[in-house]
Scaffold this motif. Structure first.
Motif, PDB file in Angstrom:
ATOM      1  N   ASN A  86     -43.101  23.717 -37.862  1.00 24.14           N
ATOM      2  CA  ASN A  86     -44.155  24.237 -36.987  1.00 24.14           C
ATOM      3  C   ASN A  86     -44.990  23.146 -36.335  1.00 24.14           C
ATOM      4  OD1 ASN A  86     -43.563  27.013 -37.335  1.00 24.14           O
ATOM      5  ND2 ASN A  86     -44.612  26.993 -39.310  1.00 24.14           N
ATOM      6  N   GLN A  87     -44.665  21.896 -36.591  1.00 26.39           N
ATOM      7  CA  GLN A  87     -45.384  20.797 -35.944  1.00 26.39           C
ATOM      8  C   GLN A  87     -44.744  20.401 -34.610  1.00 26.39           C
ATOM      9  OE1 GLN A  87     -48.220  20.140 -37.571  1.00 26.39           O
ATOM     10  NE2 GLN A  87     -47.388  21.621 -39.038  1.00 26.39           N
ATOM     11  N   TRP A  88     -43.625  21.021 -34.295  1.00 29.50           N
ATOM     12  CA  TRP A  88     -42.872  20.662 -33.092  1.00 29.50           C
ATOM     13  C   TRP A  88     -43.048  21.716 -32.013  1.00 29.50           C
ATOM     14  CZ3 TRP A  88     -40.057  16.062 -32.866  1.00 29.50           C
ATOM     15  CH2 TRP A  88     -39.966  15.373 -34.076  1.00 29.50           C
ATOM     16  N   PHE A  89     -42.911  21.288 -30.779  1.00 27.84           N
ATOM     17  CA  PHE A  89     -42.883  22.206 -29.642  1.00 27.84           C
ATOM     18  C   PHE A  89     -41.439  22.280 -29.168  1.00 27.84           C
ATOM     19  CE2 PHE A  89     -42.831  23.014 -25.076  1.00 27.84           C
ATOM     20  CZ  PHE A  89     -43.631  24.145 -24.990  1.00 27.84           C
ATOM     21  N   TYR A  90     -40.921  23.496 -29.048  1.00 20.80           N
ATOM     22  CA  TYR A  90     -39.532  23.702 -28.681  1.00 20.80           C
ATOM     23  C   TYR A  90     -39.422  24.160 -27.230  1.00 20.80           C
ATOM     24  CZ  TYR A  90     -39.190  23.688 -33.774  1.00 20.80           C
ATOM     25  OH  TYR A  90     -39.288  23.333 -35.094  1.00 20.80           O
ATOM     26  N   HIS A  91     -38.319  23.767 -26.612  1.00 21.23           N
ATOM     27  CA  HIS A  91     -38.069  24.285 -25.263  1.00 21.23           C
ATOM     28  C   HIS A  91     -38.081  25.811 -25.318  1.00 21.23           C
ATOM     29  CE1 HIS A  91     -36.103  25.192 -21.469  1.00 21.23           C
ATOM     30  NE2 HIS A  91     -36.261  23.937 -21.098  1.00 21.23           N
ATOM     31  N   PRO A  92     -38.728  26.481 -24.350  1.00 22.90           N
ATOM     32  CA  PRO A  92     -38.819  27.949 -24.396  1.00 22.90           C
ATOM     33  C   PRO A  92     -37.473  28.657 -24.444  1.00 22.90           C
ATOM     34  CG  PRO A  92     -40.346  27.068 -22.771  1.00 22.90           C
ATOM     35  CD  PRO A  92     -39.500  25.919 -23.229  1.00 22.90           C
ATOM     36  N   ASP A  93     -36.432  28.034 -23.928  1.00 23.64           N
ATOM     37  CA  ASP A  93     -35.097  28.619 -23.999  1.00 23.64           C
ATOM     38  C   ASP A  93     -34.489  28.267 -25.355  1.00 23.64           C
ATOM     39  OD1 ASP A  93     -32.443  29.346 -23.834  1.00 23.64           O
ATOM     40  OD2 ASP A  93     -32.113  28.487 -21.851  1.00 23.64           O
ATOM     41  N   PRO A  94     -34.284  29.242 -26.240  1.00 24.17           N
ATOM     42  CA  PRO A  94     -33.768  28.936 -27.584  1.00 24.17           C
ATOM     43  C   PRO A  94     -32.372  28.330 -27.581  1.00 24.17           C
ATOM     44  CG  PRO A  94     -33.772  31.312 -27.187  1.00 24.17           C
ATOM     45  CD  PRO A  94     -34.505  30.684 -26.048  1.00 24.17           C
ATOM     46  N   GLU A  95     -31.670  28.433 -26.445  1.00 25.58           N
ATOM     47  CA  GLU A  95     -30.342  27.845 -26.362  1.00 25.58           C
ATOM     48  C   GLU A  95     -30.390  26.348 -26.074  1.00 25.58           C
ATOM     49  OE1 GLU A  95     -27.457  29.529 -26.975  1.00 25.58           O
ATOM     50  OE2 GLU A  95     -28.848  31.113 -27.590  1.00 25.58           O
ATOM     51  N   ILE A  96     -31.558  25.829 -25.725  1.00 27.67           N
ATOM     52  CA  ILE A  96     -31.690  24.400 -25.425  1.00 27.67           C
ATOM     53  C   ILE A  96     -32.152  23.675 -26.682  1.00 27.67           C
ATOM     54  CG2 ILE A  96     -32.971  22.681 -24.079  1.00 27.67           C
ATOM     55  CD1 ILE A  96     -32.841  24.570 -21.726  1.00 27.67           C
ATOM     56  N   ASP A  97     -31.360  22.736 -27.119  1.00 30.18           N
ATOM     57  CA  ASP A  97     -31.505  22.102 -28.429  1.00 30.18           C
ATOM     58  C   ASP A  97     -32.447  20.889 -28.357  1.00 30.18           C
ATOM     59  OD1 ASP A  97     -31.049  21.582 -31.103  1.00 30.18           O
ATOM     60  OD2 ASP A  97     -29.129  20.568 -30.763  1.00 30.18           O
ATOM     61  N   LEU A  98     -33.702  21.142 -27.974  1.00 32.09           N
ATOM     62  CA  LEU A  98     -34.676  20.058 -27.874  1.00 32.09           C
ATOM     63  C   LEU A  98     -35.984  20.446 -28.536  1.00 32.09           C
ATOM     64  CD1 LEU A  98     -34.386  18.569 -24.258  1.00 32.09           C
ATOM     65  CD2 LEU A  98     -33.714  17.503 -26.406  1.00 32.09           C
ATOM     66  N   ALA A  99     -36.639  19.444 -29.162  1.00 34.91           N
ATOM     67  CA  ALA A  99     -37.960  19.614 -29.750  1.00 34.91           C
ATOM     68  C   ALA A  99     -38.754  18.334 -29.506  1.00 34.91           C
ATOM     69  CB  ALA A  99     -37.857  19.893 -31.245  1.00 34.91           C
ATOM     70  N   ILE A 100     -40.058  18.494 -29.247  1.00 34.59           N
ATOM     71  CA  ILE A 100     -40.919  17.328 -29.032  1.00 34.59           C
ATOM     72  C   ILE A 100     -42.170  17.471 -29.895  1.00 34.59           C
ATOM     73  CG2 ILE A 100     -40.077  16.920 -26.689  1.00 34.59           C
ATOM     74  CD1 ILE A 100     -42.613  18.231 -25.618  1.00 34.59           C
ATOM     75  N   MET A 101     -42.728  16.323 -30.289  1.00 36.62           N
ATOM     76  CA  MET A 101     -43.972  16.296 -31.052  1.00 36.62           C
ATOM     77  C   MET A 101     -44.887  15.245 -30.446  1.00 36.62           C
ATOM     78  SD  MET A 101     -44.791  15.094 -34.978  1.00 36.62           S
ATOM     79  CE  MET A 101     -43.872  16.376 -35.811  1.00 36.62           C
ATOM     80  N   PRO A 102     -46.093  15.632 -30.015  1.00 40.22           N
ATOM     81  CA  PRO A 102     -47.039  14.620 -29.540  1.00 40.22           C
ATOM     82  C   PRO A 102     -47.340  13.614 -30.648  1.00 40.22           C
ATOM     83  CG  PRO A 102     -47.803  16.828 -29.015  1.00 40.22           C
ATOM     84  CD  PRO A 102     -46.651  16.988 -29.951  1.00 40.22           C
ATOM     85  N   LEU A 103     -47.303  12.345 -30.321  1.00 43.65           N
ATOM     86  CA  LEU A 103     -47.530  11.319 -31.334  1.00 43.65           C
ATOM     87  C   LEU A 103     -48.947  11.407 -31.892  1.00 43.65           C
ATOM     88  CD1 LEU A 103     -45.457   9.334 -32.336  1.00 43.65           C
ATOM     89  CD2 LEU A 103     -46.505   7.569 -30.931  1.00 43.65           C
ATOM     90  N   ALA A 104     -49.843  11.994 -31.106  1.00 41.90           N
ATOM     91  CA  ALA A 104     -51.223  12.146 -31.576  1.00 41.90           C
ATOM     92  C   ALA A 104     -51.308  12.982 -32.851  1.00 41.90           C
ATOM     93  CB  ALA A 104     -52.073  12.782 -30.480  1.00 41.90           C
ATOM     94  N   LEU A 105     -50.345  13.895 -33.053  1.00 44.76           N
ATOM     95  CA  LEU A 105     -50.359  14.727 -34.252  1.00 44.76           C
ATOM     96  C   LEU A 105     -50.127  13.910 -35.516  1.00 44.76           C
ATOM     97  CD1 LEU A 105     -48.464  18.000 -33.247  1.00 44.76           C
ATOM     98  CD2 LEU A 105     -50.915  17.653 -33.553  1.00 44.76           C
ATOM     99  N   LEU A 106     -49.519  12.736 -35.361  1.00 44.72           N
ATOM    100  CA  LEU A 106     -49.252  11.880 -36.513  1.00 44.72           C
ATOM    101  C   LEU A 106     -50.432  10.975 -36.846  1.00 44.72           C
ATOM    102  CD1 LEU A 106     -45.601  10.734 -35.707  1.00 44.72           C
ATOM    103  CD2 LEU A 106     -46.309  12.438 -37.377  1.00 44.72           C
TER     104      LEU A 106
END
Length: 269
Positions: A86-106
């Motif tokens: 739940n710390q990641w943001f996923y592409h809105p299309d569930p078929e697209i295999d990408l996730a990003i996390m702002p480094l600020a969260l770390l």
């Protein structure tokens, strides 16, 4: 180590991701540092595949420590994060295999270590434009960096660099999706590895040298063989999966698109 070359800097572009999944099993993959500007401010992200993190209960990121702006080779800093998926943001299309996390969260997790981490982020400007893509040949050399099958230099905390070529044209969308294939030894654990068009040969003029961010490794292709395996690790009888040295890569522009969705949905910009 003097970071006086592009390939040396790329050793610090990736981070190893170890996960504990909800079912108790463990996984490993690759993430990398990617930088862009949002509202004219630098905004670094970690990028990986959706499938690497979306079922993870706990994730551990392994960094190299920094001292006075330089890497401390072999000094490992582990950041463990609960509720990792739940710390990641996923592409809105569930078929697209990408996730990003702002480094600020770390930020808080890293501050708790009372240490600095060392990394080199690749820049959004390294994504080739349409005009630049049009100048590429059908066959180009590529480099990808990560932790294939979980392999890395555990003492010096270095990823594995591998070379290959494009196997499908970068101008075309493989099977109608914003993806392409590379002819390279891609293994599980390479998931999330950044892929670059890399042509650093020194005898070429600076104008002829090429370095672009092309995309993110997402999957590897297998061949199923129902016959007995010879010299392999499969059972003598039964089905055997053999990798055929083809990797599936999500195009770099989809990373940019994912960040745009994040900026709109999470930051309202």
């Amino acid at each position: 180590m003097q970071l006086n070359s592009l390939s040396k800097k790329l050793l610090f572009n990736t981070v190893r991701i170890d996960t504990l999944l909800e079912n108790g099993s463990e996984g490993a993959g690759t993430g990398f540092f990617f930088n862009c500007f949002l509202s004219d401010n630098p905004y670094p992200f970690l990028v990986t595949n959706r499938h690497v993190v979306e079922l993870a209960k706990v994730g551990t990121l392994s960094f190299t420590a920094a001292h006075e702006g330089a890497p401390v080779i072999g000094k490992r800093l582990d950041v463990s994060i609960a509720d990792f998926a739940n710390q990641w943001f996923y592409h809105p299309d569930p078929e697209i295999d990408l996730a990003i996390m702002p480094l600020a969260l770390l930020g808080k997790s890293v501050q708790a270590l009372n240490e600095n981490i060392y990394f080199h982020a690749i820049d959004i400007d390294l994504i080739p434009s349409i005009e630049q893509l049009d100048a590429f040949d059908a066959l180009e050399s590529v480099l990808f960096v990560g932790y294939p099958n979980g392999v890395w230099d555990n003492v010096n905390l270095m990823p594995i660099m591998r070379r290959g070529t494009t196997a499908t044209s970068l101008l075309l969308d493989f099977e109608g999706k914003r993806e392409f294939l590379i002819d390279a030894s891609v293994y599980p654990g390479s998931s999330g590895s950044p892929v670059f068009l890399y042509n650093p040969e020194s005898h070429l003029s600076p104008e002829s040298r090429k370095f672009y961010f092309l995309g993110v490794v997402s999957a590897v292709f297998f061949r199923e063989d129902d016959k007995a395996a010879v010299g392999g690790s499969c059972a003598v009888q039964g089905s055997c999966n053999e990798m055929i040295d083809l990797g599936l890569v999500i195009k770099a522009d989809v990373v940019r698109e994912t960040i745009r969705y994040f900026a709109t949905m999470k930051l309202g910009i």
